[in-house]
Motif scaffolding. Structure first.
Motif, short mmCIF file in Angstrom:
data_model
loop_
_atom_site.label_atom_id
_atom_site.label_comp_id
_atom_site.label_asym_id
_atom_site.label_seq_id
_atom_site.Cartn_x
_atom_site.Cartn_y
_atom_site.Cartn_z
N ASN A 75 -11.38 -12.83 9.83
CA ASN A 75 -11.31 -13.51 11.12
C ASN A 75 -10.08 -13.05 11.92
N MET A 76 -8.98 -12.82 11.20
CA MET A 76 -7.75 -12.35 11.85
C MET A 76 -7.72 -10.83 11.95
N ASN A 77 -8.70 -10.17 11.30
CA ASN A 77 -8.77 -8.71 11.29
C ASN A 77 -7.46 -8.11 10.76
N THR A 78 -6.97 -8.72 9.69
CA THR A 78 -5.66 -8.35 9.15
C THR A 78 -5.73 -8.19 7.63
N VAL A 79 -4.99 -7.21 7.15
CA VAL A 79 -4.84 -6.98 5.72
C VAL A 79 -3.41 -7.33 5.32
N TYR A 80 -3.26 -7.87 4.13
CA TYR A 80 -1.95 -8.29 3.66
C TYR A 80 -1.62 -7.63 2.32
N LEU A 81 -0.34 -7.50 2.06
CA LEU A 81 0.14 -7.11 0.74
C LEU A 81 1.27 -8.05 0.38
N GLN A 82 1.00 -8.98 -0.52
CA GLN A 82 2.01 -9.89 -1.02
C GLN A 82 2.75 -9.20 -2.16
N MET A 83 4.06 -9.08 -2.01
CA MET A 83 4.87 -8.37 -3.00
C MET A 83 5.89 -9.34 -3.59
N ASN A 84 5.76 -9.60 -4.87
CA ASN A 84 6.67 -10.49 -5.58
C ASN A 84 7.46 -9.72 -6.63
N SER A 85 8.50 -10.34 -7.11
CA SER A 85 9.35 -9.74 -8.16
C SER A 85 9.72 -8.30 -7.82
N LEU A 86 10.16 -8.11 -6.61
CA LEU A 86 10.44 -6.76 -6.12
C LEU A 86 11.58 -6.12 -6.89
N LYS A 87 11.47 -4.80 -7.06
CA LYS A 87 12.44 -4.00 -7.79
C LYS A 87 13.00 -2.92 -6.87
N PRO A 88 14.18 -2.42 -7.17
CA PRO A 88 14.74 -1.34 -6.33
C PRO A 88 13.79 -0.14 -6.22
N GLU A 89 13.03 0.13 -7.26
CA GLU A 89 12.10 1.26 -7.21
C GLU A 89 10.90 1.03 -6.31
N ASP A 90 10.76 -0.18 -5.77
CA ASP A 90 9.72 -0.45 -4.78
C ASP A 90 10.17 -0.04 -3.38
N THR A 91 11.40 0.35 -3.23
CA THR A 91 11.91 0.76 -1.92
C THR A 91 11.14 1.97 -1.41
N ALA A 92 10.59 1.83 -0.21
CA ALA A 92 9.76 2.88 0.37
C ALA A 92 9.32 2.45 1.77
N VAL A 93 8.72 3.39 2.48
CA VAL A 93 7.98 3.06 3.69
C VAL A 93 6.55 2.77 3.26
N TYR A 94 6.05 1.61 3.66
CA TYR A 94 4.71 1.19 3.28
C TYR A 94 3.75 1.38 4.45
N TYR A 95 2.60 1.95 4.14
CA TYR A 95 1.58 2.23 5.14
C TYR A 95 0.28 1.53 4.77
N CYS A 96 -0.38 0.95 5.76
CA CYS A 96 -1.74 0.49 5.52
C CYS A 96 -2.70 1.57 6.01
N ALA A 97 -3.89 1.57 5.44
CA ALA A 97 -4.89 2.58 5.78
C ALA A 97 -6.27 1.98 5.66
N VAL A 98 -7.17 2.48 6.47
CA VAL A 98 -8.55 2.01 6.47
C VAL A 98 -9.48 3.21 6.38
N GLY A 99 -10.49 3.10 5.54
CA GLY A 99 -11.42 4.19 5.39
C GLY A 99 -12.82 3.69 5.09
N PRO A 100 -13.79 4.58 5.04
CA PRO A 100 -15.17 4.19 4.77
C PRO A 100 -15.31 3.65 3.36
N PRO A 101 -16.41 2.95 3.08
CA PRO A 101 -16.64 2.46 1.72
C PRO A 101 -16.53 3.59 0.72
N GLY A 102 -15.87 3.31 -0.39
CA GLY A 102 -15.68 4.32 -1.42
C GLY A 102 -14.37 5.06 -1.32
N SER A 103 -13.61 4.80 -0.28
CA SER A 103 -12.31 5.47 -0.14
C SER A 103 -11.39 5.08 -1.28
#
Length: 122
Positions: A75-103
């Motif tokens: 309904n909101m046309n939105t994707v989420y990524l809930q990230m818990n217990s974060l670690k220093p190695e999770d440091t990065a630029v995060y990208y969302c992506a959309v593709g056809p079924p099977g991507s």
């Protein structure tokens, strides 16, 4: 014009949480596979998680299993990524992506967001 806009990144201490959002416009997320990738400094882009078009299956790379959760609100046309217990190695630029079924891998996806920085540091 199809567009993905991410938000929610920032600086967080180890053990903390963040929720990334990816708002789609110009098309409906329903019927597409949605994914999150990340790129740490000096490294290639890595697939983190994806959700199939029917939302019947979700994938997580081993390093985030049990800590990250992908979800979407059609309904909101939105994707989420809930990230818990974060670690220093999770440091990065995060990208969302959309593709056809099977991507699954990076090359399968057609639309990409601009990226949002996540920094995990004390």
């Amino acid at each position: 014009q199809a567009q993905l806009v991410e938000s929610g990144g920032g600086l967080v201490q180890p053990g903390g949480s963040l929720r990334l959002s990816c708002a789609a416009s110009g098309f409906s997320l329903g019927g597409y596979t949605t994914g999150w990738f990340r790129q740490a400094p000096g490294k290639g882009r890595e697939g983190v998680s994806y959700m199939t078009a029917t939302a019947g299956y979700t994938y997580y790379t081993d390093s985030v299993k049990g800590r990250f959760t992908i979800s979407r609100d059609i309904n909101m046309n939105t994707v989420y990524l809930q990230m818990n217990s974060l670690k220093p190695e999770d440091t990065a630029v995060y990208y969302c992506a959309v593709g056809p079924p099977g991507s699954t891998v990076e090359g399968d996806y057609d639309w990409w967001g601009q990226g949002t920085q996540v920094t995990v540091s004390a």
